[in-house]
Enzyme design. Structure first.
Site, PDB file in Angstrom:
ATOM      1  N   GLY A 127      23.567  19.306  -2.745  1.00 13.75           N
ATOM      2  CA  GLY A 127      24.725  20.150  -2.363  1.00 13.75           C
ATOM      3  C   GLY A 127      23.765  21.005  -1.208  1.00 13.75           C
ATOM      4  CB  ALA A 128      25.525  23.833   0.695  1.00  9.78           C
ATOM      5  CD  GLU A 129      24.144  28.036  -2.217  1.00  8.35           C
ATOM      6  OE1 GLU A 129      23.399  28.662  -2.804  1.00  8.35           O
ATOM      7  OE2 GLU A 129      24.546  28.527  -1.133  1.00  8.35           O
ATOM      8  CB  ALA A 130      21.017  23.488  -5.787  1.00  9.54           C
ATOM      9  CE  LYS A 162      21.192  24.896  -9.154  1.00  6.41           C
ATOM     10  NZ  LYS A 162      22.612  25.354  -9.573  1.00  6.41           N
ATOM     11  CG  ASP A 177      30.978  27.626  -8.236  1.00  7.47           C
ATOM     12  OD1 ASP A 177      31.996  27.405  -7.766  1.00  7.47           O
ATOM     13  OD2 ASP A 177      30.010  27.105  -7.914  1.00  7.47           O
TER      14      ASP A 177
HETATM   15  N1  LIG Z   1      21.748  20.075 -17.206  1.00  6.25           N
HETATM   16  C1  LIG Z   1      22.244  19.259 -16.719  1.00  6.25           C
HETATM   17  N2  LIG Z   1      22.813  18.054 -17.310  1.00  6.25           N
HETATM   18  C2  LIG Z   1      23.541  17.135 -16.773  1.00  6.25           C
HETATM   19  N3  LIG Z   1      23.802  17.114 -15.318  1.00  6.25           N
HETATM   20  C3  LIG Z   1      23.571  18.325 -14.479  1.00  6.25           C
HETATM   21  C4  LIG Z   1      22.964  19.353 -15.268  1.00  6.25           C
HETATM   22  N4  LIG Z   1      22.886  20.460 -14.487  1.00  6.25           N
HETATM   23  C5  LIG Z   1      23.391  20.077 -13.307  1.00  6.25           C
HETATM   24  N5  LIG Z   1      23.906  18.756 -13.529  1.00  6.25           N
HETATM   25  C6  LIG Z   1      24.682  17.714 -12.424  1.00  6.25           C
HETATM   26  O1  LIG Z   1      24.261  18.354 -11.279  1.00  6.25           O
HETATM   27  C7  LIG Z   1      25.458  18.861 -10.655  1.00  6.25           C
HETATM   28  C8  LIG Z   1      24.937  19.923  -9.674  1.00  6.25           C
HETATM   29  O2  LIG Z   1      24.238  20.950 -10.354  1.00  6.25           O
HETATM   30  P1  LIG Z   1      24.641  22.583  -9.968  1.00  6.25           P
HETATM   31  O3  LIG Z   1      26.076  22.616 -10.334  1.00  6.25           O
HETATM   32  O4  LIG Z   1      23.915  23.203 -11.015  1.00  6.25           O
HETATM   33  O5  LIG Z   1      24.402  22.685  -8.630  1.00  6.25           O
HETATM   34  P2  LIG Z   1      25.048  23.634  -7.449  1.00  6.25           P
HETATM   35  O6  LIG Z   1      24.476  24.878  -7.465  1.00  6.25           O
HETATM   36  O7  LIG Z   1      26.481  23.485  -7.514  1.00  6.25           O
HETATM   37  O8  LIG Z   1      24.803  23.061  -6.090  1.00  6.25           O
HETATM   38  P3  LIG Z   1      25.390  23.149  -5.000  1.00  6.25           P
HETATM   39  O9  LIG Z   1      26.066  24.529  -4.767  1.00  6.25           O
HETATM   40  O10 LIG Z   1      24.413  22.938  -3.676  1.00  6.25           O
HETATM   41  O11 LIG Z   1      26.591  22.060  -4.744  1.00  6.25           O
HETATM   42  C9  LIG Z   1      26.471  19.281 -11.645  1.00  6.25           C
HETATM   43  O12 LIG Z   1      27.805  19.353 -11.199  1.00  6.25           O
HETATM   44  C10 LIG Z   1      26.135  18.214 -12.678  1.00  6.25           C
HETATM   45  O13 LIG Z   1      27.021  16.988 -12.426  1.00  6.25           O
HETATM   46 MG   LIG Z   2      27.688  23.261  -9.180  1.00  3.98          MG
END
Ligand SMILES: Nc1ncnc2c1ncn2[C@@H]1O[C@H](COP(=O)(O)OP(=O)(O)OP(=O)(O)O)[C@@H](O)[C@H]1O
Ligand SMILES: [Mg+2]
Length: 227
Positions: free
Chosen positions: A12-15, A30, A128
């Site tokens: 993603g943009a953030e992670a 992450k 979010d």
């Molecule tokens: N503990 C976990 N177990 C399984 N899947 C996970 C877990 N954490 C994250 N994910 C998967 O990874 C995806 C992205 O993680 P997360 O939502 O924490 O990132 P994000 O902050 O939304 O990143 P960005 O904002 O850059 O898109 C989640 O939508 C999920 O599908």
């Molecule tokens: Mg997310």
């Protein structure tokens, strides 16, 4: 501690999120992505704060048994979190699955609403609440991830906003599922009836489920009015 990466699950943009193994257990890592355009020092401080806050709030929720990932390792300098890998897939995918029954849709939405109420009862707002950040397993149990924008709150507004965000998303990306938000909200309200009034938290009194619902109505009409 060594994390053995498997595959990238999300960019993603953030992670960036990777699956893998940590101490032999299924884990995800992450990594907060560095964004070049921000001042390096400021970036570091903001990144630190958000990562630390994400870890703290996940730990707080997990400690009382909420369905969120356990945090296993935090590396502030590297901007990474290692956590338990949750089963299931994002609610957005589950709702788009053509083979899903109405009964199954109902249980995952209902369970998601109930879980969000249990989060709110801890004075935590998610910040979010999208269908990407709710995971659903084979038995249609719900889990919450992505606490990067979560916070401790007692003011009703952010509770109402949480419900409004999921309301908008369910309406926009899943318009074919009629009344999706109402099933979610029924789960939210029923959970409070089941558990009784929320305990006071250290910083104050958590708004009741009914009052948050009322705030949702206000947010909706504000949005309608201002466009
Ligand atoms: N503990 C976990 N177990 C399984 N899947 C996970 C877990 N954490 C994250 N994910 C998967 O990874 C995806 C992205 O993680 P997360 O939502 O924490 O990132 P994000 O902050 O939304 O990143 P960005 O904002 O850059 O898109 C989640 O939508 C999920 O599908
Ligand atoms: Mg997310």
């Amino acid at each position: 501690m060594v994390f053995q990466p498997g595959e990238r699950l999300h960019l993603g943009a953030e992670a960036e999120v990777w699956s893998g193994l940590w101490m032999g257990r299924k884990a995800v890592r992450k990594i907060r992505r560095k964004r070049g355009w921000r001042h390096a020092n400021l970036e570091k401080r903001l990144g630190f704060r958000r990562l630390l806050s994400e870890a703290r709030l996940l730990i707080r929720a997990r400690r009382v048994g909420l369905e969120v990932p356990a945090i296993w390792d935090v590396d502030l300098d590297g901007g990474t979190l290692v956590m338990e890998m949750l089963p299931g897939k994002p609610l957005i995918e589950v709702l788009r699955d053509e083979n899903i029954t109405l009964e199954q849709i109902t249980s995952c939405l209902y369970n998601s609403g109930a879980l969000v109420r249990r989060l709110h009862r801890l004075a935590i707002t998610h910040g979010d609440l999208s269908t990407n950040n709710i995971l659903v397993d084979e038995d249609f149990n719900a889990y919450l991830v992505d606490f990067g924008l979560a916070s401790i709150d007692y003011e009703i507004e952010r509770f109402g906003i949480d419900l409004h965000v999921i309301d908008e998303i369910l309406g926009a990306s899943h318009p074919s599922i009629e009344g999706a938000i109402d099933i979610f909200l029924k789960g939210y309200l029923d959970e409070e009836s089941k558990l009784g009034p929320a305990k006071d938290q250290s910083g104050g009194v958590v708004p009741t489920a009914a009052s948050v619902m009322k705030r949702l109505e206000q947010v909706r009409s504000r949005v309608r009015y201002h466009g």
